[in-house]
Enzyme design. Structure first.
Site, PDB file in Angstrom:
ATOM      1  N   LYS A 107      -3.754   0.341 -44.607  1.00  0.00           N
ATOM      2  CA  LYS A 107      -3.347  -1.065 -44.695  1.00  0.00           C
ATOM      3  C   LYS A 107      -4.142  -1.695 -45.827  1.00  0.00           C
ATOM      4  O   LYS A 107      -5.372  -1.680 -45.804  1.00  0.00           O
ATOM      5  CB  LYS A 107      -3.721  -1.739 -43.380  1.00  0.00           C
ATOM      6  CG  LYS A 107      -2.780  -2.850 -42.953  1.00  0.00           C
ATOM      7  CD  LYS A 107      -3.291  -3.498 -41.693  1.00  0.00           C
ATOM      8  CE  LYS A 107      -2.625  -2.939 -40.457  1.00  0.00           C
ATOM      9  NZ  LYS A 107      -3.034  -3.630 -39.218  1.00  0.00           N
ATOM     10  N   GLY A 160       4.578  -0.833 -30.236  1.00  0.00           N
ATOM     11  CA  GLY A 160       5.390  -0.442 -31.391  1.00  0.00           C
ATOM     12  C   GLY A 160       5.037  -1.209 -32.656  1.00  0.00           C
ATOM     13  O   GLY A 160       5.584  -0.923 -33.718  1.00  0.00           O
ATOM     14  N   GLU A 204       0.836  -1.207   0.000  1.00  0.00           N
ATOM     15  CA  GLU A 204       0.000   0.000   0.000  1.00  0.00           C
ATOM     16  C   GLU A 204       0.871   1.258   0.000  1.00  0.00           C
ATOM     17  O   GLU A 204       2.017   1.232   0.451  1.00  0.00           O
ATOM     18  CB  GLU A 204      -0.926  -0.009   1.235  1.00  0.00           C
ATOM     19  CG  GLU A 204      -1.986  -1.085   1.126  1.00  0.00           C
ATOM     20  CD  GLU A 204      -2.951  -1.102   2.302  1.00  0.00           C
ATOM     21  OE1 GLU A 204      -2.762  -0.323   3.257  1.00  0.00           O
ATOM     22  OE2 GLU A 204      -3.895  -1.916   2.252  1.00  0.00           O
TER      23      GLU A 204
HETATM   24  C1  R5P Z   1      -4.436   3.676 -31.340  1.00  0.00           C
HETATM   25  O1  R5P Z   1      -5.532   4.085 -31.604  1.00  0.00           O
HETATM   26  C2  R5P Z   1      -3.314   4.537 -30.894  1.00  0.00           C
HETATM   27  O2  R5P Z   1      -3.399   5.817 -31.435  1.00  0.00           O
HETATM   28  C3  R5P Z   1      -1.978   3.936 -31.266  1.00  0.00           C
HETATM   29  O3  R5P Z   1      -1.883   3.866 -32.680  1.00  0.00           O
HETATM   30  C4  R5P Z   1      -1.835   2.557 -30.704  1.00  0.00           C
HETATM   31  O4  R5P Z   1      -2.102   2.575 -29.319  1.00  0.00           O
HETATM   32  C5  R5P Z   1      -0.427   2.034 -30.936  1.00  0.00           C
HETATM   33  O5  R5P Z   1      -0.343   0.746 -30.436  1.00  0.00           O
HETATM   34  P1  R5P Z   1       0.902  -0.177 -30.714  1.00  0.00           P
HETATM   35  O6  R5P Z   1       2.147   0.647 -30.504  1.00  0.00           O
HETATM   36  O7  R5P Z   1       0.761  -1.278 -29.705  1.00  0.00           O
HETATM   37  O8  R5P Z   1       0.807  -0.691 -32.115  1.00  0.00           O
END
Ligand code: R5P
Length: 293
Positions: A192, A224, A40
């Site tokens: 995409k 990422g 805590e």
């Molecule tokens: C999503 O809507 C956010 O803007 C980011 O694109 C997302 O959180 C990125 O996630 P990650 O780095 O895991 O691909």
């Protein structure tokens, strides 16, 4: 009228709180944080006799989500007890804001639940680049937000030849637009496209990146994955340099390595979420937002 505020630093924002107090001359209080053996949290604000009838700003970014939230509850209890006139929560990164709607039946709208609590604990909330601005409607107290995207763009302005700004998806196109205005270049979003059942291509919707210096801008880079895939493909499409930027560099686990291996020439973020790439401070953005209270 100039209102003088008192700043209480959160455990995760001691540096940021110091920077804000330096820029403003607001008094920075000494706050002590400990953890009891069972996990805590223990908090004590020193100089508590200076709080009565004052407007107090609690600066606590919420990068270690659950602890930060409990800390806010405890700090609010101290400040109300000591007779603060008002309490402002400055949470540059607002935790749980990505669960801003019910994606599946039986789920909470997490940030709505927290907004109900914050609206009782604090007199106003300040944050930077919340994931979705519609969350404002969940708060019963003023919800004030700013943006650090122009600072990201200024930082890279002279680092790219033949620049172009891209957002990783259509939803973040406004961030790309803001950055492109600072740099003075074109912007677009990445799309995409499925080429075959096993192959996808990520490319700008309308523009070409051949021989361009690309700035990717997003609010969050978490694992990422999204940005690393994009960088790899942009390099294959002829981009001469790619800088990945975000406001909140969450960078879970090996995310940074993933981005560099994907081909990032540089990764930058702000200190809303302290990380190895938090090269830009939001101190002055917070100061500007505090002027509105
Ligand atoms: C999503 O809507 C956010 O803007 C980011 O694109 C997302 O959180 C990125 O996630 P990650 O780095 O895991 O691909």
């Amino acid at each position: 009228m100039v209102i003088l505020l008192i700043i209480v630093p959160g455990r995760n924002s001691q540096e940021l709180a110091h920077k804000v107090s330096k820029l403003t001359n607001y008094k920075l209080l000494r706050t002590e944080f400990k953890r009891f053996p069972d996990g805590e949290l223990y908090i004590r604000i020193h100089d508590n006799d200076t709080i009565k009838n004052e407007d107090v700003v609690f600066i606590q970014t919420q990068n270690n989500q659950n602890d930060s939230i409990v800390e806010g509850i405890l700090i609010s209890d101290i400040l109300r007890e000591e007779g603060a006139r008002s309490i402002t929560l400055v949470a540059p990164y607002l935790a749980y804001a990505r669960q801003d709607k019910k994606f599946n039946p039986g789920e909470p709208i997490s940030i709505r639940g927290l907004a109900r609590i914050y609206s009782q604990l604090f007199d106003r909330i300040i944050t930077i680049n919340p994931h979705e601005i519609h969350i404002e409607s969940f708060f019963k107290v003023p919800f004030i937000y700013g943006s650090a995207v122009d600072k990201l763009a200024s930082y890279v302005k002279d680092k790219l030849d033949n620049p172009i700004v891209l957002s990783p998806d259509k939803g973040a196109i406004n961030l790309a637009k803001v950055a492109s205005e600072v740099i003075g270049c074109e912007y677009d979003y990445l799309e995409k496209v499925r080429i075959s059942p096993s192959e996808i291509k990520v490319a700008p919707k309308n523009l070409d990146v051949k021989d361009k210096g690309v700035l990717i801008v997003d609010d969050i880079i978490s694992t990422g994955g999204t940005v690393a895939t994009a960088i790899k493909m942009l390099k294959e499409q002829g981009a001469n340099r790619v800088i990945a930027s975000c406001v909140h560099p969450i960078l879970i686990g090996d995310a940074l390595n993933r981005l560099y291996v994907g081909g990032a020439d540089e990764v930058i973020g702000t200190d809303t979420f302290p990380s190895p790439v938090s090269k830009i401070s939001v101190d002055d953005v917070i100061v500007e937002l505090l002027k509105r209270i």
